[in-house]
Design a protein around this motif. Structure first.
Motif, PDB file in Angstrom:
ATOM      1  N   VAL A 162       9.501  -2.860  21.627  1.00 10.61           N
ATOM      2  CA  VAL A 162       8.454  -2.472  20.740  1.00 10.61           C
ATOM      3  C   VAL A 162       8.795  -1.305  19.964  1.00 10.61           C
ATOM      4  N   GLN A 163       9.227  -0.278  21.052  1.00 15.34           N
ATOM      5  CA  GLN A 163       9.574   1.013  20.184  1.00 15.34           C
ATOM      6  C   GLN A 163      10.775   0.957  19.618  1.00 15.34           C
ATOM      7  N   PHE A 164      11.669  -0.047  19.945  1.00 20.18           N
ATOM      8  CA  PHE A 164      12.899  -0.398  19.267  1.00 20.18           C
ATOM      9  C   PHE A 164      12.779  -0.650  17.940  1.00 20.18           C
ATOM     10  N   THR A 165      11.726  -1.723  17.427  1.00 23.29           N
ATOM     11  CA  THR A 165      11.508  -2.122  16.374  1.00 23.29           C
ATOM     12  C   THR A 165      10.847  -1.167  15.589  1.00 23.29           C
ATOM     13  N   HIS A 166       9.859  -0.318  16.099  1.00 21.44           N
ATOM     14  CA  HIS A 166       9.150   0.602  15.156  1.00 21.44           C
ATOM     15  C   HIS A 166      10.183   1.871  14.653  1.00 21.44           C
ATOM     16  N   GLY A 224       2.692 -20.206  17.351  1.00 23.03           N
ATOM     17  CA  GLY A 224       3.959 -20.744  17.910  1.00 23.03           C
ATOM     18  C   GLY A 224       3.787 -21.490  19.287  1.00 23.03           C
ATOM     19  N   VAL A 225       4.657 -22.325  19.895  1.00 23.00           N
ATOM     20  CA  VAL A 225       4.690 -22.773  21.168  1.00 23.00           C
ATOM     21  C   VAL A 225       5.231 -21.877  22.057  1.00 23.00           C
ATOM     22  N   GLY A 226       4.436 -21.600  23.147  1.00 27.37           N
ATOM     23  CA  GLY A 226       4.873 -20.453  24.163  1.00 27.37           C
ATOM     24  C   GLY A 226       4.870 -19.031  23.665  1.00 27.37           C
ATOM     25  N   ALA A 227       3.793 -18.760  22.640  1.00 26.88           N
ATOM     26  CA  ALA A 227       3.664 -17.467  22.582  1.00 26.88           C
ATOM     27  C   ALA A 227       3.020 -16.675  23.432  1.00 26.88           C
ATOM     28  N   GLY A 228       2.060 -17.166  24.254  1.00 26.69           N
ATOM     29  CA  GLY A 228       1.603 -16.377  25.121  1.00 26.69           C
ATOM     30  C   GLY A 228       0.437 -15.857  24.904  1.00 26.69           C
ATOM     31  N   ASP A 229      -0.428 -15.053  25.480  1.00 25.52           N
ATOM     32  CA  ASP A 229      -1.576 -14.517  25.050  1.00 25.52           C
ATOM     33  C   ASP A 229      -1.584 -13.244  24.243  1.00 25.52           C
ATOM     34  N   ASP A 230      -0.339 -12.643  24.306  1.00 25.83           N
ATOM     35  CA  ASP A 230      -0.225 -11.264  23.692  1.00 25.83           C
ATOM     36  C   ASP A 230       0.501 -11.103  22.593  1.00 25.83           C
ATOM     37  N   GLY A 231       0.742 -12.340  21.958  1.00 23.69           N
ATOM     38  CA  GLY A 231       1.511 -12.145  20.664  1.00 23.69           C
ATOM     39  C   GLY A 231       2.059 -13.495  20.239  1.00 23.69           C
ATOM     40  N   LYS A 232       2.931 -13.361  19.069  1.00 25.61           N
ATOM     41  CA  LYS A 232       3.696 -14.480  18.636  1.00 25.61           C
ATOM     42  C   LYS A 232       5.005 -14.582  19.107  1.00 25.61           C
ATOM     43  N   VAL A 233       5.836 -15.664  18.768  1.00 27.59           N
ATOM     44  CA  VAL A 233       7.107 -15.855  19.217  1.00 27.59           C
ATOM     45  C   VAL A 233       8.035 -15.193  17.937  1.00 27.59           C
ATOM     46  N   TYR A 234       9.119 -14.487  18.533  1.00 27.94           N
ATOM     47  CA  TYR A 234       9.895 -13.661  17.616  1.00 27.94           C
ATOM     48  C   TYR A 234      11.341 -14.481  17.579  1.00 27.94           C
ATOM     49  N   ARG A 235      12.137 -14.438  16.486  1.00 22.95           N
ATOM     50  CA  ARG A 235      13.293 -15.053  16.197  1.00 22.95           C
ATOM     51  C   ARG A 235      14.264 -13.882  16.363  1.00 22.95           C
ATOM     52  N   VAL A 258      21.039 -16.972  18.396  1.00 27.54           N
ATOM     53  CA  VAL A 258      19.657 -16.956  18.049  1.00 27.54           C
ATOM     54  C   VAL A 258      18.953 -17.201  19.103  1.00 27.54           C
ATOM     55  N   LEU A 259      17.896 -16.317  19.452  1.00 33.63           N
ATOM     56  CA  LEU A 259      16.863 -16.599  20.515  1.00 33.63           C
ATOM     57  C   LEU A 259      15.416 -16.506  20.047  1.00 33.63           C
ATOM     58  N   PHE A 260      14.697 -17.216  20.694  1.00 34.17           N
ATOM     59  CA  PHE A 260      13.207 -17.241  20.193  1.00 34.17           C
ATOM     60  C   PHE A 260      12.305 -16.620  21.697  1.00 34.17           C
ATOM     61  N   VAL A 261      11.864 -15.793  21.340  1.00 38.78           N
ATOM     62  CA  VAL A 261      11.217 -14.894  22.507  1.00 38.78           C
ATOM     63  C   VAL A 261       9.939 -14.674  22.300  1.00 38.78           C
ATOM     64  N   PRO A 262       9.057 -15.135  23.226  1.00 38.01           N
ATOM     65  CA  PRO A 262       7.685 -14.802  23.337  1.00 38.01           C
ATOM     66  C   PRO A 262       7.430 -13.109  23.203  1.00 38.01           C
ATOM     67  N   TYR A 263       6.205 -12.809  22.428  1.00 36.69           N
ATOM     68  CA  TYR A 263       6.038 -11.274  22.479  1.00 36.69           C
ATOM     69  C   TYR A 263       6.109 -10.618  23.788  1.00 36.69           C
ATOM     70  N   ASN A 264       5.336 -11.057  24.873  1.00 37.74           N
ATOM     71  CA  ASN A 264       5.364 -10.703  26.148  1.00 37.74           C
ATOM     72  C   ASN A 264       6.524 -10.627  26.827  1.00 37.74           C
ATOM     73  N   GLN A 265       7.962 -11.250  26.383  1.00 43.23           N
ATOM     74  CA  GLN A 265       8.938 -11.066  26.709  1.00 43.23           C
ATOM     75  C   GLN A 265       9.964 -10.471  26.260  1.00 43.23           C
ATOM     76  N   LEU A 266       9.596  -9.613  25.105  1.00 46.39           N
ATOM     77  CA  LEU A 266      10.384  -8.910  24.332  1.00 46.39           C
ATOM     78  C   LEU A 266      11.272  -7.944  25.065  1.00 46.39           C
ATOM     79  N   SER A 267      10.523  -7.093  25.481  1.00 42.30           N
ATOM     80  CA  SER A 267      11.346  -5.804  26.320  1.00 42.30           C
ATOM     81  C   SER A 267      12.001  -6.357  27.285  1.00 42.30           C
ATOM     82  N   GLU A 268      11.888  -7.487  28.108  1.00 42.32           N
ATOM     83  CA  GLU A 268      12.725  -7.907  29.205  1.00 42.32           C
ATOM     84  C   GLU A 268      14.002  -8.652  28.371  1.00 42.32           C
ATOM     85  N   SER A 269      13.693  -9.205  27.351  1.00 38.93           N
ATOM     86  CA  SER A 269      14.777  -9.807  26.624  1.00 38.93           C
ATOM     87  C   SER A 269      15.685  -8.684  26.142  1.00 38.93           C
TER      88      SER A 269
END
Length: 287
Positions: A162-166, A224-235, A258-269
């Motif tokens: 999240v901070q990386f994108t900011h 999006g599919v698999g987005a979870g409750d905390d946000g959308k899916v990111y490419r 190219v990875l499709f990552v749910p919001y709540n898995q961004l930091s882990e990815s």
């Protein structure tokens, strides 16, 4: 995170340029280069007229009477800095620019921005500048004699993706200015993102990303599919992917991924990509 020279994020110059340090015995030309680098970093790549330079502090630095850190303090407290980045900008825009100029990164969270807002309310502008330069982070990163530098894309400077994108909302390439040519102008770029702790798209400055602004509502709702409750899916586009394993005779490269990552898995990815030697080229929400 290490970025190769082929990185499309516009940080290769930052990554490939070693930090500048003031050491005893350097030449007159080296002293002048360091002074110009300080102006460039602290003033956000703004052009400085000869008449605007701080002649007395420059002379003190050249004679060894003050350190680089103290010269940085003088520039950040100067009328030149104050008029450009404090008096003529909304408070939270000024705070996020202070983070860019003095610590080389974006604010980590809402608590950080609130803390500096409180200092401004209770102690004033100069005390707030001191709070950055006298911080443990500044001392451990830059010390007395290193010129502050842009580092907000590195894992040691941030908490996660999240901070990386900011960070890329504040810096779009080595030649980007803090204010000039920015579509946001003097308006805060991170305030709502920090408050909600949400990621924002990262697009190569070589493409339309150079003029990209996060649209209202981006990355705030489940999509999006698999987005979870905390946000959308990111490419997430990853380039220069190779192994960092030390027990390999040679490092291997794989094609871009190219990875499709749910919001709540961004930091882990983000951490996994970093450990595997990948270079993140872009992060965009899936519509």
């Amino acid at each position: 995170m290490a970025f190769g020279s082929a990185s499309r994020l516009g940080v290769s110059l930052f990554d490939e340029t070693p930090p500048l340090e003031w050491v005893p015995g350097i030449s007159v030309e080296e002293k002048e280069s360091i002074i110009k680098a300080i102006y460039r970093q602290v003033l956000g790549n703004a052009y400085v007229l000869e008449s605007e330079r701080l002649v007395v502090p420059e002379s003190q630095l050249k004679r060894g009477e003050i350190s680089v850190r103290e010269f940085v303090r003088q520039v950040a407290k100067s009328e030149l800095y104050r008029s450009r980045f404090f008096e003529n900008a909304p408070r939270y825009r000024a705070i996020e620019l202070n983070f860019r100029h003095l610590l080389g990164r974006a604010p980590l969270n809402l608590d950080e921005t609130r803390a500096h807002s409180t200092i401004l309310d209770t102690e004033g502008f100069e005390a707030d500048i001191d709070s950055y330069i006298d911080s443990d982070e500044y001392q451990s990163t830059f010390g007395e004699n290193f010129v502050p530098y842009i580092r907000g894309y590195k894992t040691e400077a941030i908490e996660g993706l999240v901070q990386f994108t900011h960070f890329f909302q504040l810096v779009r390439g080595a030649s980007s200015s803090s204010l000039k040519g920015d579509l946001a102008g003097k308006q805060p770029k991170l305030n709502s993102l920090v408050i909600q702790n949400i990621a924002t798209p990262v697009i190569s400055p070589a493409s339309s990303g150079a003029t990209f602004r996060t649209p209202a509502g981006a990355a705030r709702t489940r999509q999006g599919v698999g987005a979870g409750d905390d946000g959308k899916v990111y490419r997430v586009e990853v380039t220069g992917y190779r192994s960092n394993a030390v027990n390999r005779i040679s490092k291997f490269r794989r094609s871009n991924q190219v990875l499709f990552v749910p919001y709540n898995q961004l930091s882990e990815s983000y951490q996994r990509i970093h450990k595997q030697g990948g270079t993140i080229a872009s992060i965009t929400p899936v519509n």
